[in-house]
Motif scaffolding. Structure first.
Motif, mmCIF file in Angstrom:
data_model
loop_
_atom_site.group_PDB
_atom_site.id
_atom_site.type_symbol
_atom_site.label_atom_id
_atom_site.label_comp_id
_atom_site.label_asym_id
_atom_site.label_seq_id
_atom_site.Cartn_x
_atom_site.Cartn_y
_atom_site.Cartn_z
ATOM 1 N N VAL A 1 26.896 -1.461 -16.211
ATOM 2 C CA VAL A 1 25.668 -1.908 -15.240
ATOM 3 C C VAL A 1 24.189 -2.609 -15.795
ATOM 4 N N CYS A 2 24.079 -3.366 -15.534
ATOM 5 C CA CYS A 2 22.549 -4.146 -14.935
ATOM 6 C C CYS A 2 21.875 -4.655 -13.357
ATOM 7 N N GLN A 3 20.807 -5.023 -13.690
ATOM 8 C CA GLN A 3 19.858 -5.254 -12.582
ATOM 9 C C GLN A 3 19.500 -6.932 -12.840
ATOM 10 N N SER A 4 19.796 -7.630 -13.462
ATOM 11 C CA SER A 4 19.369 -9.118 -13.869
ATOM 12 C C SER A 4 19.282 -10.316 -12.269
ATOM 13 N N LYS A 5 20.312 -9.725 -12.069
ATOM 14 C CA LYS A 5 20.399 -10.736 -10.703
ATOM 15 C C LYS A 5 18.869 -10.468 -9.557
ATOM 16 N N TYR A 6 18.963 -8.659 -10.006
ATOM 17 C CA TYR A 6 17.496 -7.961 -8.898
ATOM 18 C C TYR A 6 16.739 -8.325 -9.152
ATOM 19 N N CYS A 7 16.430 -8.383 -11.252
ATOM 20 C CA CYS A 7 15.179 -8.729 -11.821
ATOM 21 C C CYS A 7 14.400 -10.303 -11.104
ATOM 22 N N ASN A 8 15.549 -11.400 -11.072
ATOM 23 C CA ASN A 8 15.364 -12.701 -10.717
ATOM 24 C C ASN A 8 15.570 -12.704 -9.158
ATOM 25 N N ASP A 9 16.069 -12.533 -8.628
ATOM 26 C CA ASP A 9 15.670 -11.637 -7.016
ATOM 27 C C ASP A 9 13.954 -11.894 -7.043
ATOM 28 N N ILE A 10 13.224 -10.515 -7.656
ATOM 29 C CA ILE A 10 11.585 -10.519 -7.151
ATOM 30 C C ILE A 10 11.387 -11.329 -7.508
ATOM 31 N N LEU A 11 11.378 -11.763 -9.220
ATOM 32 C CA LEU A 11 11.122 -13.132 -9.272
ATOM 33 C C LEU A 11 10.652 -14.038 -8.175
ATOM 34 N N LYS A 12 12.183 -14.343 -7.701
ATOM 35 C CA LYS A 12 11.599 -15.292 -6.340
ATOM 36 C C LYS A 12 10.765 -15.297 -6.086
ATOM 37 N N LYS A 13 10.444 -13.435 -5.090
ATOM 38 C CA LYS A 13 10.529 -12.955 -3.554
ATOM 39 C C LYS A 13 8.772 -13.430 -3.551
ATOM 40 N N GLU B 1 -8.842 -12.821 -6.265
ATOM 41 C CA GLU B 1 -8.494 -11.488 -5.650
ATOM 42 C C GLU B 1 -6.591 -11.102 -5.340
ATOM 43 N N VAL B 2 -6.568 -9.793 -5.381
ATOM 44 C CA VAL B 2 -4.938 -9.979 -4.832
ATOM 45 C C VAL B 2 -5.123 -9.432 -3.377
ATOM 46 N N ASP B 3 -3.735 -10.215 -3.204
ATOM 47 C CA ASP B 3 -2.878 -9.510 -1.902
ATOM 48 C C ASP B 3 -2.538 -8.094 -2.308
ATOM 49 N N GLN B 4 -3.277 -7.018 -1.887
ATOM 50 C CA GLN B 4 -3.242 -5.976 -1.707
ATOM 51 C C GLN B 4 -1.537 -5.436 -0.987
ATOM 52 N N THR B 5 -1.737 -6.124 0.073
ATOM 53 C CA THR B 5 0.097 -5.705 -0.052
ATOM 54 C C THR B 5 1.168 -6.264 -0.287
ATOM 55 N N LYS B 6 1.088 -7.325 -0.719
ATOM 56 C CA LYS B 6 2.344 -8.111 -2.088
ATOM 57 C C LYS B 6 1.798 -7.260 -3.165
ATOM 58 N N TYR B 7 1.121 -7.438 -3.838
ATOM 59 C CA TYR B 7 1.072 -6.303 -5.291
ATOM 60 C C TYR B 7 2.245 -5.067 -5.224
ATOM 61 N N ARG B 8 1.962 -4.149 -3.971
ATOM 62 C CA ARG B 8 2.272 -3.204 -3.280
ATOM 63 C C ARG B 8 3.438 -3.632 -3.420
ATOM 64 N N GLY B 9 3.862 -4.474 -2.935
ATOM 65 C CA GLY B 9 5.339 -4.601 -2.936
ATOM 66 C C GLY B 9 6.124 -4.790 -3.958
ATOM 67 N N ILE C 1 5.074 -4.163 -7.010
ATOM 68 C CA ILE C 1 4.970 -2.652 -7.882
ATOM 69 C C ILE C 1 6.773 -1.985 -7.499
ATOM 70 N N GLY C 2 6.568 -1.484 -6.192
ATOM 71 C CA GLY C 2 7.437 -0.431 -5.361
ATOM 72 C C GLY C 2 8.778 -1.965 -5.990
ATOM 73 N N SER C 3 9.420 -2.748 -6.160
ATOM 74 C CA SER C 3 10.457 -3.335 -6.960
ATOM 75 C C SER C 3 10.927 -3.374 -7.907
ATOM 76 N N LEU C 4 9.716 -2.663 -8.283
ATOM 77 C CA LEU C 4 9.495 -2.759 -10.130
ATOM 78 C C LEU C 4 10.035 -1.329 -10.234
ATOM 79 N N ILE C 5 9.827 0.039 -9.926
ATOM 80 C CA ILE C 5 9.872 1.107 -9.379
ATOM 81 C C ILE C 5 11.004 1.325 -9.491
ATOM 82 N N TYR C 6 11.680 0.488 -8.387
ATOM 83 C CA TYR C 6 13.056 0.518 -7.919
ATOM 84 C C TYR C 6 13.717 0.070 -9.803
ATOM 85 N N LEU C 7 13.589 -1.150 -10.295
ATOM 86 C CA LEU C 7 14.097 -1.350 -11.541
ATOM 87 C C LEU C 7 13.987 -0.317 -12.261
ATOM 88 N N THR C 8 13.343 0.961 -12.932
ATOM 89 C CA THR C 8 12.692 2.018 -13.164
ATOM 90 C C THR C 8 14.321 2.497 -13.616
#
Length: 175
Positions: free
Chosen positions: A110-122, A142-150, A152-159
């Motif tokens: 089981v791996c998530q390499s496609k998911y990781c690549n999709d995060i990088l693209k998104k 300045e960081v777009d807070q909505t994009k940053y939260r998105g 982080i949410g994607s990365l939390i799923y990766l954990t």
């Protein structure tokens, strides 16, 4: 059960028998009536032990994933389900909820390499390079807070499959 619970739901009201409540023919009832036990933690996971073998059935919306230590249990499951429900076989599991599955005689990888690549693209980070943590850059852009939260949410799923990055992701989530 009170009849009024179904009053506004089309398909549940029988005008000839207005006081009747009908039991729905669902996979859940089917599995429980065939000696499958519900998982203690995940209530959509069903387990059946037959001698020293086991069959696992995972229900997700309108998909059913199943596997067994014995191919005959899988064959019997398919026959029983197709006899009771309209069901089409999709073949070997390759992707599920962001997870890639590769099955072989040695086991299931089981791996998530496609998911990781999709995060990088998104999040438009395909050209980024790895860097060590250098602290908060107060003078940076300045960081777009909505994009940053998105992100982080994607990365939390990766954990879920990468507990080794949990500390780093949680550190980023603090900001």
């Amino acid at each position: 059960m009170k009849r009024s619970m179904f009053h506004n739901h089309l398909g549940f009201e029988d005008h000839k028998h207005p006081n009747h409540v009908y039991k729905l023919k669902k996979t859940l009832y089917f599995l429980l009536s065939h000696q499958y036990e519900r998982g203690n933690v995940d209530k959509t996971l069903f387990i059946k032990k037959v001698d020293s073998d086991v069959i696992l059935v995972q229900i997700y919306m309108d998909d059913i994933l199943f596997g067994s230590s014995n191919a005959k249990l899988c064959e019997d499951f398919v026959k029983a389900m197709q006899g009771e429900f309209e069901m089409s076989m999709m073949g070997e599991l390759l992707f599920f909820l962001g997870l890639q599955m590769k099955q072989s005689k040695k086991g299931i990888f089981v791996c998530q390499s496609k998911y990781c690549n999709d995060i990088l693209k998104k999040f438009e980070m395909e050209a980024c390079k790895a860097a060590g943590y250098k602290g908060v850059d107060e003078a940076g852009p300045e960081v777009d807070q909505t994009k940053y939260r998105g992100l982080i949410g994607s990365l939390i799923y990766l954990t879920a499959s990468r507990p080794d990055i949990m500390f780093d992701i949680c550190l980023c989530a603090r900001f």
